[in-house]
Design an enzyme around this catalytic site. Structure first.
Site, short mmCIF file in Angstrom:
data_model
loop_
_atom_site.label_atom_id
_atom_site.label_comp_id
_atom_site.label_asym_id
_atom_site.label_seq_id
_atom_site.Cartn_x
_atom_site.Cartn_y
_atom_site.Cartn_z
N ASP A 11 -72.71 16.61 -29.86
CA ASP A 11 -73.92 17.39 -29.61
C ASP A 11 -74.09 18.32 -30.81
OD1 ASP A 11 -76.12 18.58 -28.35
OD2 ASP A 11 -74.86 20.11 -27.42
N GLU A 71 -76.57 12.98 -30.09
CA GLU A 71 -77.86 13.29 -29.46
C GLU A 71 -78.94 13.44 -30.51
OE1 GLU A 71 -78.85 15.64 -25.59
OE2 GLU A 71 -78.63 17.07 -27.23
N ASP A 143 -71.91 23.14 -24.98
CA ASP A 143 -71.88 22.19 -26.10
C ASP A 143 -70.87 21.08 -25.86
OD1 ASP A 143 -73.81 23.69 -27.79
OD2 ASP A 143 -72.23 25.21 -27.72
#
Length: 170
Positions: A11, A71, A143
């Protein structure tokens, strides 16, 4: 006989880049590790990107994943922030690619749909489903949890047409 596949989910973020490593065998998921790589906000941008690079490179080296999932960046109203996030995302894609891993990208809504069943949801729903899907999962902060969700999304999608196309091309 199926082989266990180790997946790292990433992420990306300039301040905090979350990472999560899972093993998947068939439909089973097993938590391996998760955490966050941080950069020093008092440093210049290039130094911060180096910190993210070096931290992620160490994670990839120590956990030896087979595949990576990152992502996709969403565009927000602050163009400067979006650009910086894009640079951090470049590092998140570069590190596993340089290690020879195939890197897959997933939209935030696809990640949520894979984990909680719908494309829109709250962070708490993701945290709750992570604990259901992998009861031994440990994550500190959003996160690391998001990174685990990205890895799970890839585990659910890796057998589909995208993976067949990758294997056919390679």
């Amino acid at each position: 006989m199926q082989k266990t596949i180790r997946i790292i989910g990433i992420d990306p973020g300039l301040r905090r880049t979350g990472w999560g490593v899972i093993d998947t065998l068939g439909n089973s998921l097993r938590f391996v590790a998760s955490g966050t790589v941080t950069s020093d906000g008092d440093m210049d941008l290039a130094s911060r990107l180096c910190q993210l690079h070096d931290g992620l490179a160490e994670i990839v080296h120590s956990h030896q994943p087979d595949e990576a999932a990152v992502e996709q960046t969403f565009v927000n109203k602050d163009a400067v922030a979006t650009l910086k996030l894009g640079q951090a995302r470049g590092i998140a894609m570069l590190v596993p690619a340089r290690a020879g891993l195939p890197v897959f990208e997933y939209a935030p809504n696809a990640v949520k749909k894979a984990v909680i069943g719908v494309g829109h949801g709250e962070k708490q729903q993701i945290h709750m489903m992570l604990k259901i899907l992998m009861p031994k999962a440990e994550f500190k902060g959003n996160d690391a949890a998001d990174a685990l969700a990205i890895a799970i999304c890839h585990a659910h999608n890796r057998g589909g047409d995208r993976m067949r196309r990758l294997l056919a091309a390679g």
